[in-house]
Every structure is written in C-alpha cells, then in structure tokens.
Scaffold this active site. Structure first.
Site, mmCIF file in Angstrom:
data_model
loop_
_atom_site.group_PDB
_atom_site.id
_atom_site.type_symbol
_atom_site.label_atom_id
_atom_site.label_comp_id
_atom_site.label_asym_id
_atom_site.label_seq_id
_atom_site.Cartn_x
_atom_site.Cartn_y
_atom_site.Cartn_z
ATOM 1 N N GLU A 85 46.262 -9.213 36.541
ATOM 2 C CA GLU A 85 45.137 -9.944 35.614
ATOM 3 C C GLU A 85 44.090 -8.903 35.130
ATOM 4 O O GLU A 85 42.946 -9.031 35.637
ATOM 5 C CB GLU A 85 44.323 -11.360 36.058
ATOM 6 C CG GLU A 85 43.491 -11.898 35.034
ATOM 7 C CD GLU A 85 42.846 -12.998 35.868
ATOM 8 O OE1 GLU A 85 41.884 -13.511 34.978
ATOM 9 O OE2 GLU A 85 42.751 -13.242 36.874
ATOM 10 N N LYS A 103 48.608 -12.379 33.737
ATOM 11 C CA LYS A 103 47.469 -13.332 33.265
ATOM 12 C C LYS A 103 46.535 -12.638 32.427
ATOM 13 O O LYS A 103 45.811 -11.333 32.616
ATOM 14 C CB LYS A 103 46.775 -13.788 34.448
ATOM 15 C CG LYS A 103 45.793 -14.766 33.997
ATOM 16 C CD LYS A 103 45.177 -15.669 35.113
ATOM 17 C CE LYS A 103 44.097 -16.803 34.725
ATOM 18 N NZ LYS A 103 43.758 -17.473 35.955
#
Length: 295
Positions: free
Chosen positions: A176, A213
């Site tokens: 992420e 993400k």
C-alpha cells in the site's frame, strides 16, 4: 476456507475488502466517530477493548456475511481477540470473509516527498503469529506526498522488499503505497508510481503474486496494466479521506479495482444504534461499496 479457497475468493470474489485496522493514534478518532467519547475508557487496554467491541459488532452483523464483503484487514489486537467465542480469523472465515493483518509499525518523517515505513522490527514474530492464527495475508502502508522520482522509487522498493519477506512466510502481501489525495501533482506522480510498480512486478519470480492497495487515481482506469498483470492477485482502492459517495463515484470509473474502505464503510455507524439500525446502516454502505467495486 483453506488457502486455495481464500486465494480464489480474493481473486474472483464479487465484492470488496473491509478495512478494520485502525490502530494507535487513529483509534480514539475512530471511537469518537462511532459515538464513544474519550471519557468512556482509560488507558490503552480499555481503548482497544472498546474498538474490539465495535469491530465484533460489525463482523457479527447479518449484512457483513451477505457475500459482498470478501476480505477484512485487522489490527493485531483484533486478530488476538475473540468474536462469538471463536478467534477473529475463524469467525471471519465462517462468514466467507478472508482475513488479513496490518503489519506496518507507523511512518517515518517525510523525506523526498514520501513517508517510508518505520523499520519493521517486530515483523518476523508477527508473521509467525499470523500464520498460526490462520490469516491469509498482510497489509502495510506508506505515503506519497509529492511527485518526487527518488521518493516514489524508494517507497515502491521498500514495499516490495518487505513483501518478499511476507511471501516467504507463506502469506499474501497487500502493498500500500498510498498517494495523498490532496497532493497537487498527484496525476504526474501516479504515472511514476505505476511505472515503478510495473518494474518491480517484472522482477518477481515466476509463480509469486502480490496485491496492491492504491489511492483511486486521478486518471480513470490508470491502473489497468496492474489489474491485468499476472503477478497481481487483486488491486484494491483505499478511500483516502473521501466520503462514501465520493469514493464510490470515483471507484466505479476504474473497473477491476475493488474497494478496501474504512471510513467509507463505517462512517454512519454509532454505538447507540439498535442492532436493527446498526445493520441497516452497515448494510447500506456495504451495498453501495460493493456496487461500485463490481461496476
């Protein structure tokens, strides 16, 4: 669900991943939003007990197991807790929800336009505990503040380096590198980010996959190459501070990218709601986020 079933659920499930991993400094704010004020608890243990009650209520709500939530990201203390007399991971899997664990330990100060992850000195122990608990994967967050080529290269390199350690432990990493949605140069920086990620994906050994993400991009469908890449199991989107309506509207313009929202999922839930009111609010958010994810 075994590992193969969980892999298929994440790769092909028609739904989204719930982010239930607020920790540390973000927990009091999350509790206040839920209607639990600071004077309702004293000390970290009581604070985490309150947030666990909230998460347990979410997980056990009827709407949470309607098939539209395919995964959930947990904080370590939530993983360690019990829900309905079972470990949280087992309670989730019984509901068809694949469990992930947040493994980062916070952010460094900004340098070269990014905030790298602090050293993950507890990672090995946490990975071993997560495997024993039956978790499927992990998530770790770092933040991009501006379109600085060196900073973006550094942040992607760190995410992939730690990701290889997680893969070696037998877990699926969600990488992420969040892009701050308030950054003025985000469109330019997201092109750099995509390029760096593609370079790192091509270096992964055959048979290895990661998840990503990412902030919902400024340019619609920017991450198509990542979504279709054979070494990416799934690309999920963070809400990044957008309201549920804003996040869903933007996500729907990026087919193949599914949600992994926290605020967008939980913003209308309150401790004082009856169980029926709570489930109705949660179910409405789940329906809206799922619709945007599978559009």
């Amino acid at each position: 669900m075994n590992t193969a079933e969980m892999t298929d659920r994440i790769a092909n499930g028609q739904g989204f991943i719930a982010a239930l991993d607020q920790s540390g400094g973000s927990t009091p704010k999350a509790l206040r939003g839920y209607g639990v004020e600071d004077d309702a608890w004293s000390g970290e243990d009581e604070m985490y007990a309150e947030i666990h009650k909230m998460r347990s209520r979410v997980i056990t709500a009827p709407s949470f197991s309607n098939g539209k939530v395919i995964g959930a990201i947990l904080f370590e203390k939530t993983m360690d807790g019990m829900v309905d007399g079972k470990t949280t991971a087992e309670a989730l899997k019984d509901r068809g929800v694949v469990p992930f664990i947040k493994v980062d330990q916070g952010l460094e100060d900004e340098e070269n336009g990014v905030q790298l992850m602090k050293p993950l000195d507890k990672l090995d122990a946490l990975l071993a505990k997560s495997v024993a608990a039956g978790m499927f994967g992990t998530k770790m967050r770092s933040v991009i503040k501006s379109a600085n080529p060196k900073g973006i290269a550094d942040i992607v390199a760190q995410q992939f380096e730690v990701g290889r350690t997680i893969l070696a432990a037998g877990l699926m990493p969600i990488l992420e590198p969040e892009y701050d949605i308030t950054a003025a140069d985000r469109a330019e920086g997201e092109e750099m980010l995509k390029s760096e990620i593609l370079t790192r994906l091509d270096r992964l050994p055959e048979g290895e996959q990661v998840m990503l993400k990412l902030s919902i991009p400024v340019k619609d469908d920017l991450y198509r190459e990542l979504i279709d890449h054979p070494k990416v199991l799934r690309v999920v989107a963070l809400s990044g501070g957008y309201s549920t309506d804003e996040a869903c509207e933007k996500l729907a313009k990026n087919p193949g990218m599914i949600a992994s929202f926290s605020r967008g999922l939980l913003q209308d839930l309150r401790a004082g709601q009856s169980d029926e009111e709570f489930d109705r609010s949660l179910g409405g958010a789940i329906d809206q986020i799922c619709e945007a994810s599978v559009a």
